[in-house]
Scaffold this motif. Structure first.
Motif, mmCIF file in Angstrom:
data_model
loop_
_atom_site.group_PDB
_atom_site.id
_atom_site.type_symbol
_atom_site.label_atom_id
_atom_site.label_comp_id
_atom_site.label_asym_id
_atom_site.label_seq_id
_atom_site.Cartn_x
_atom_site.Cartn_y
_atom_site.Cartn_z
ATOM 1 N N LYS A 186 2.341 82.897 -20.097
ATOM 2 C CA LYS A 186 2.260 83.618 -21.384
ATOM 3 C C LYS A 186 1.745 85.026 -21.126
ATOM 4 C CE LYS A 186 0.526 83.331 -26.113
ATOM 5 N NZ LYS A 186 0.432 84.785 -26.244
ATOM 6 N N MET A 187 2.489 85.995 -21.642
ATOM 7 C CA MET A 187 2.056 87.390 -21.507
ATOM 8 C C MET A 187 1.515 87.862 -22.852
ATOM 9 S SD MET A 187 2.454 88.857 -18.537
ATOM 10 C CE MET A 187 2.862 90.577 -18.681
ATOM 11 N N PRO A 188 0.404 88.587 -22.857
ATOM 12 C CA PRO A 188 -0.106 89.107 -24.134
ATOM 13 C C PRO A 188 0.895 90.079 -24.756
ATOM 14 C CG PRO A 188 -1.691 89.420 -22.342
ATOM 15 C CD PRO A 188 -0.415 88.975 -21.714
ATOM 16 N N LYS A 189 0.994 90.038 -26.089
ATOM 17 C CA LYS A 189 1.941 90.928 -26.771
ATOM 18 C C LYS A 189 1.573 92.395 -26.572
ATOM 19 C CE LYS A 189 3.625 87.653 -30.147
ATOM 20 N NZ LYS A 189 3.845 87.304 -31.530
ATOM 21 N N GLY A 190 0.313 92.652 -26.334
ATOM 22 C CA GLY A 190 -0.137 94.022 -26.082
ATOM 23 C C GLY A 190 0.412 94.583 -24.779
ATOM 24 N N VAL A 191 0.787 93.684 -23.858
ATOM 25 C CA VAL A 191 1.361 94.131 -22.583
ATOM 26 C C VAL A 191 2.882 94.248 -22.693
ATOM 27 C CG1 VAL A 191 1.660 93.556 -20.131
ATOM 28 C CG2 VAL A 191 -0.538 93.116 -21.249
ATOM 29 N N THR A 192 3.506 93.251 -23.310
ATOM 30 C CA THR A 192 4.976 93.281 -23.407
ATOM 31 C C THR A 192 5.444 94.209 -24.531
ATOM 32 O OG1 THR A 192 4.978 91.410 -24.938
ATOM 33 C CG2 THR A 192 5.169 90.890 -22.603
ATOM 34 N N LEU A 193 4.555 94.494 -25.471
ATOM 35 C CA LEU A 193 4.874 95.305 -26.658
ATOM 36 C C LEU A 193 6.023 94.700 -27.451
ATOM 37 C CD1 LEU A 193 4.502 98.916 -25.172
ATOM 38 C CD2 LEU A 193 2.821 97.657 -26.505
ATOM 39 N N GLU B 45 -0.106 93.776 -10.029
ATOM 40 C CA GLU B 45 -0.901 92.535 -9.950
ATOM 41 C C GLU B 45 -1.322 92.093 -11.350
ATOM 42 O OE1 GLU B 45 -4.090 93.329 -7.257
ATOM 43 O OE2 GLU B 45 -2.758 93.284 -5.509
ATOM 44 N N PHE B 46 -1.658 93.087 -12.188
ATOM 45 C CA PHE B 46 -2.061 92.776 -13.566
ATOM 46 C C PHE B 46 -0.885 92.226 -14.359
ATOM 47 C CE2 PHE B 46 -2.104 94.533 -17.945
ATOM 48 C CZ PHE B 46 -3.085 93.715 -18.468
ATOM 49 N N VAL B 47 0.258 92.902 -14.251
ATOM 50 C CA VAL B 47 1.441 92.496 -15.021
ATOM 51 C C VAL B 47 1.968 91.135 -14.557
ATOM 52 C CG1 VAL B 47 3.856 93.100 -15.536
ATOM 53 C CG2 VAL B 47 2.102 94.859 -15.587
ATOM 54 N N MET B 48 1.922 90.901 -13.234
ATOM 55 C CA MET B 48 2.510 89.678 -12.688
ATOM 56 C C MET B 48 1.482 88.556 -12.539
ATOM 57 S SD MET B 48 5.606 90.794 -12.280
ATOM 58 C CE MET B 48 6.558 89.736 -11.227
ATOM 59 N N ASP B 50 0.202 86.177 -14.287
ATOM 60 C CA ASP B 50 0.541 84.823 -14.710
ATOM 61 C C ASP B 50 1.538 84.152 -13.764
ATOM 62 O OD1 ASP B 50 -1.034 84.457 -16.981
ATOM 63 O OD2 ASP B 50 0.652 83.508 -18.019
ATOM 64 N N LEU B 51 2.504 84.926 -13.290
ATOM 65 C CA LEU B 51 3.509 84.365 -12.381
ATOM 66 C C LEU B 51 2.953 84.224 -10.971
ATOM 67 C CD1 LEU B 51 6.842 86.161 -13.380
ATOM 68 C CD2 LEU B 51 6.234 83.795 -13.768
ATOM 69 N N SER B 52 2.078 85.159 -10.586
ATOM 70 C CA SER B 52 1.558 85.163 -9.212
ATOM 71 C C SER B 52 0.703 83.940 -8.913
ATOM 72 C CB SER B 52 0.732 86.423 -8.956
ATOM 73 O OG SER B 52 1.548 87.547 -9.117
ATOM 74 N N SER B 53 0.204 83.272 -9.958
ATOM 75 C CA SER B 53 -0.612 82.091 -9.700
ATOM 76 C C SER B 53 0.250 80.938 -9.168
ATOM 77 C CB SER B 53 -1.351 81.664 -10.963
ATOM 78 O OG SER B 53 -0.413 81.394 -11.981
ATOM 79 N N SER B 54 1.538 80.946 -9.469
ATOM 80 C CA SER B 54 2.418 79.871 -8.998
ATOM 81 C C SER B 54 3.461 80.346 -7.985
ATOM 82 C CB SER B 54 3.175 79.245 -10.176
ATOM 83 O OG SER B 54 2.305 78.737 -11.143
ATOM 84 N N PHE B 55 3.730 81.661 -7.975
ATOM 85 C CA PHE B 55 4.834 82.150 -7.147
ATOM 86 C C PHE B 55 4.402 83.302 -6.247
ATOM 87 C CE2 PHE B 55 6.573 80.440 -11.049
ATOM 88 C CZ PHE B 55 7.541 79.566 -10.586
ATOM 89 N N GLN B 56 5.147 83.456 -5.165
ATOM 90 C CA GLN B 56 4.965 84.656 -4.347
ATOM 91 C C GLN B 56 6.260 85.452 -4.396
ATOM 92 O OE1 GLN B 56 4.017 82.208 -0.898
ATOM 93 N NE2 GLN B 56 5.714 83.142 0.197
ATOM 94 N N PHE B 57 6.112 86.772 -4.382
ATOM 95 C CA PHE B 57 7.269 87.648 -4.521
ATOM 96 C C PHE B 57 7.458 88.468 -3.261
ATOM 97 C CE2 PHE B 57 5.485 86.867 -8.659
ATOM 98 C CZ PHE B 57 6.593 86.551 -9.425
ATOM 99 N N GLU B 58 8.708 88.634 -2.885
ATOM 100 C CA GLU B 58 9.009 89.536 -1.771
ATOM 101 C C GLU B 58 10.078 90.505 -2.205
ATOM 102 O OE1 GLU B 58 9.673 88.449 2.340
ATOM 103 O OE2 GLU B 58 8.133 86.901 2.084
ATOM 104 N N VAL B 151 11.627 91.882 -15.922
ATOM 105 C CA VAL B 151 11.205 92.192 -17.295
ATOM 106 C C VAL B 151 10.335 91.033 -17.774
ATOM 107 C CG1 VAL B 151 11.971 92.693 -19.644
ATOM 108 C CG2 VAL B 151 13.346 93.435 -17.704
ATOM 109 N N MET B 152 9.102 91.364 -18.139
ATOM 110 C CA MET B 152 8.170 90.326 -18.576
ATOM 111 C C MET B 152 8.222 90.233 -20.099
ATOM 112 S SD MET B 152 7.292 89.915 -15.524
ATOM 113 C CE MET B 152 5.985 88.732 -15.563
ATOM 114 N N LYS B 153 8.649 89.084 -20.591
ATOM 115 C CA LYS B 153 8.667 88.829 -22.035
ATOM 116 C C LYS B 153 7.423 88.024 -22.393
ATOM 117 C CE LYS B 153 13.038 90.186 -22.730
ATOM 118 N NZ LYS B 153 13.439 91.123 -23.761
ATOM 119 N N ASN B 154 7.237 87.762 -23.695
ATOM 120 C CA ASN B 154 6.045 87.014 -24.110
ATOM 121 C C ASN B 154 5.982 85.626 -23.480
ATOM 122 O OD1 ASN B 154 5.239 89.121 -25.714
ATOM 123 N ND2 ASN B 154 6.214 88.326 -27.557
ATOM 124 N N TYR B 155 7.125 84.934 -23.434
ATOM 125 C CA TYR B 155 7.103 83.551 -22.956
ATOM 126 C C TYR B 155 8.045 83.292 -21.784
ATOM 127 C CZ TYR B 155 4.370 82.718 -27.101
ATOM 128 O OH TYR B 155 3.385 82.776 -28.050
#
Lengths: 233, 291
Positions: A186-193, B45-48, B50-58, B151-155
C-alpha cells in the motif's frame, strides 16, 4: 523415579538412533542427486521470466542466468528491470545440497505432478545457517529434485518446482517456478498523488498472498567457462 | 484572423512577464533533477519501501522516464497558476492599458477578436508545455538514462517496458495540453469581467484551488459534482501509464487499462473549453466596452 529416568533415557536413545538411521538411509540418494549436479561446473542459460504477483503488473522478459561452482549465481534481465523475490530465486539446488552440516530425514513418498518422489527433509545443524528446514521431493528414477520447499529465517518460506527436458542428464531444469509469500502493498496517497475512489478489487489484490516467478529456460551452455566478473556486477 | 493571431502572439512574446513561467518551470525542474541526481537513491528507497521488503530490483530504477513522471506529478498541479498569468490578462490587460476600445475600432468582428486572443493564449500554453516536455522528459532521459518505468499506484505497481513508454508520454503531454487549455479558457473567460489583470488572475487561481480541493476530497457529499469539475479530469493523464493484463496476469504491451476514462476526460475538458470560449464570445459581443 529411577524407572522413569531409565525409561526416558531409553526413549531418547531410541529416537536419536532412529534419526541417525533415517539420515544414513537418505544419504546415498542425496549423493546420487549431487553427483548428477556435480557434472556441471558452470553454465550460462537463456530463457524467459514471468513475475506473477497480484499487485505487480510486470512484462515477461528475456533473462540470462549464470552459474559457477560452488554457489555463484546471477540472473540478468536482457534490457529492463528485473523484479525478484528476496532470497528465493538465487538459491539453486547446489546451494541446498552443498550444505555440509545437515541431518537428512526420510518423510515418505509423494506424487509431484505425475512423478512419484521420495520426500527428504534436510535440517541444518549449524545455528548460523539462514535455512531452517528444506524439504526435497526427489525423483529416484532420474535422480533429480522435482520440488523443494525451503523455510528461511530472513525471507520466509518459498517453494521451487522444476520440470526437466533435454538437460535432464545434467539435472538442469527446463522450467523453474518459485512460489513465495508476499507482504501487503500500500502506497500513501500523498506519495502517489492519486486521490480518486479506491478500486476494491485492486485493494484486495494488494493484501499479502502468494507470488510466483517462472523461469523457462530455452538453452544452456554447460561447462564452457563463466567469467567471475559476471557475478560481481 | 491569421494576422490578428500573429499580432496577439507578438504582444504575448514581447512581454517579459511571459517568460516568468518559462523561468519558473526551468528552475523547478532543474532543482528536482539536481536533487534526484544527488540523492535519488534515498528517494527511490522511500518510494519502493513497500516492494523492497519482499523483492529485490536490478536495473536503473531512477531513469529518465521515472523522473519525468515524478516531475509531471509535482508540476502539473502548479502549471495552471503560471498559465493564468497570461490567459487571465488577455482582455483585462487591454482594458487596463485603455487599448481595448481602440482595438475594437478596427474593421474586425468581436468574435474574430475574441478567438484570436484565445488562440494566442492557447498557443502560449502549448509552448509552455513543449518547454516542460523538453526539460522534464528529454533532459531527464539524457541525464538519468532510460530503462523500464515503474509507476507506483495506491494498491499496485506497474512496470512498463522501456520500448513501450515513449508513446505514453506523447499521449500524456497531448492530454496535459488539453487540460491546460481548459485552464487558459477559464482565465480568458474571467478576464472579461475586470479592468485590471490582478482580479482575473487571482480569481482563476482561486477557482482552480477550490475545485482541486473538491476533486481530491473523499467526502460523499462532493462525489455528485466531482465528475463535472474540470480539475477532476486534469489528472487523467496518469491513465496512460497503466497497462492491461490478461487472465494470467501477463501485461499486454501497448495497451491502456482504462482508455474510457481518458475519452470521458477529453470530452469533459473539451466541453469546458467550448463553454468558456463560447460564453466569452457571447458576453463580449453584448459588452459595452468603455475602456
Amino acid at each position: 523415579m529411577k524407572t522413569l529416568f531409565r525409561l526416558s533415557l531409553i526413549i531418547l536413545t531410541a529416537c536419536s538412533l532412529h534419526l541417525k538411521a533415517f539420515s544414513q538411509d537418505m544419504m546415498p540418494l542425496l549423493k546420487k542427486v549431487k553427483e548428477k549436479l556435480d557434472k556441471v561446473n558452470d553454465y550460462t542459460a537463456s530463457g524467459t521470466m514471468k513475475t506473477d504477483v497480484a499487485f505487480i503488473k510486470a512484462p515477461i522478459g528475456k533473462v540470462t542466468v549464470y552459474y559457477k561452482k560452488p554457489n555463484k549465481f546471477k540472473l540478468k534481465k536482457d534490457g529492463g528491470i528485473s523484479v525478484l523475490p528476496k532470497g528465493g530465486v538465487t538459491v539453486t539446488m547446489n546451494n541446498i545440497l552443498n550444505e555440509k552440516d545437515f541431518v537428512a530425514i526420510s518423510a515418505g513418498k509423494q506424487m509431484v505432478g505425475s512423478f512419484m518422489t521420495t520426500v527428504v527433509k534436510l535440517v541444518p545443524t549449524s545455528e548460523t545457517s539462514d535455512v531452517v528446514l528444506s524439504t526435497l521431493y526427489i525423483d529416484e528414477t532420474d535422480n533429480v529434485i522435482r520440488k523443494a520447499q525451503t523455510t528461511t529465517k530472513e525471507n520466509g518460506t518459498y517453494e521451487i518446482e522444476m520440470s526437466y527436458g533435454k538437460y535432464l542428464s545434467y539435472g538442469l531444469p527446463s522450467k523453474m517456478t518459485f512460489s513465495f509469500n508476499t507482504k501487503d502493498y500500500k502506497m500513501p496517497k500523498g506519495v502517489t498523488l492519486e486521490f480518486g475512489e479506491d478500486d476494491k478489487a485492486k485493494k484486495e489484490a494488494a493484501k499479502a498472498k502468494k507470488g510466483k516467478v517462472e523461469i523457462t529456460y530455452t538453452s544452456y551452455t554447460i561447462n564452457k567457462g563463466v567469467d567471475d566478473s559476471v557475478f560481481s556486477k | 484572423m491569421w494576422k490578428l493571431l500573429q499580432i496577439e502572439l507578438f504582444k504575448i512574446y514581447r512581454r517579459p512577464r511571459t517568460y516568468i513561467a518559462f523561468g519558473a518551470i526551468t528552475a523547478m525542474i532543474g532543482i528536482i533533477q539536481l536533487g534526484l541526481k544527488v540523492d535519488g537513491k534515498e528517494y527511490m528507497e522511500f518510494v519502493m519501501a513497500d516492494l523492497s521488503s519482499s523483492f529485490q530490483f536490478e536495473g536503473n530504477l531512477l531513469n529518465g522516464y521515472f523522473v519525468c513522471f515524478v516531475l509531471l506529478n509535482l508540476l502539473l498541479v502548479h502549471v495552471p497558476l503560471l498559465i493564468s498569468l497570461i490567459a487571465a490578462d488577455m482582455i483585462s490587460g487591454e482594458a487596463n492599458m485603455g487599448t481595448l476600445r481602440l482595438l475594437l475600432t478596427k474593421p474586425i468582428s468581436r468574435t474574430e477578436f475574441i478567438l484570436a486572443k484565445f488562440f494566442a493564449a492557447a498557443i502560449y500554453t502549448l509552448t509552455l508545455l513543449i518547454w516542460l516536455a523538453v526539460l522534464a522528459l528529454f533532459v531527464s532521459m539524457a541525464v538519468f538514462g532510460t530503462d523500464d518505468m515503474f509507476v507506483m499506484k495506491n494498491y499496485y505497481a506497474v512496470q512498463i517496458s522501456a520500448d513501450d513508454v515513449f508513446w505514453r508520454y506523447v499521449g500524456a503531454f497531448g492530454f496535459a495540453a488539453l487540460a491546460m487549455t481548459t485552464v487558459a479558457a477559464l482565465g480568458f473567460f474571467l478576464s472579461l469581467f475586470a479592468e485590471n489583470s490582478i482580479g482575473p488572475i487571482v480569481a482563476t487561481i482561486s477557482v482552480i484551488i477550490v475545485t482541486t480541493v473538491l476533486s481530491t476530497m473523499s467526502v460523499p457529499i462532493f462525489n455528485a459534482i466531482k465528475p463535472y469539475l474540470f480539475t477532476t479530469h486534469m489528472v487523467t493523464w496518469k491513465e496512460f501509464f497503466d497497462e492491461k493484463v490478461d487472465a494470467e496476469n501477463n501485461v499486454i504491451k501497448g495497451t491502456i487499462e482504462n482508455p474510457d476514462r481518458i475519452i470521458t476526460s477529453v470530452i469533459v475538458l473539451s466541453i469546458h473549453i467550448v463553454v468558456f470560449v463560447g460564453a466569452s464570445i457571447w458576453i463580449f459581443k453584448k459588452k459595452d466596452v468603455l475602456s
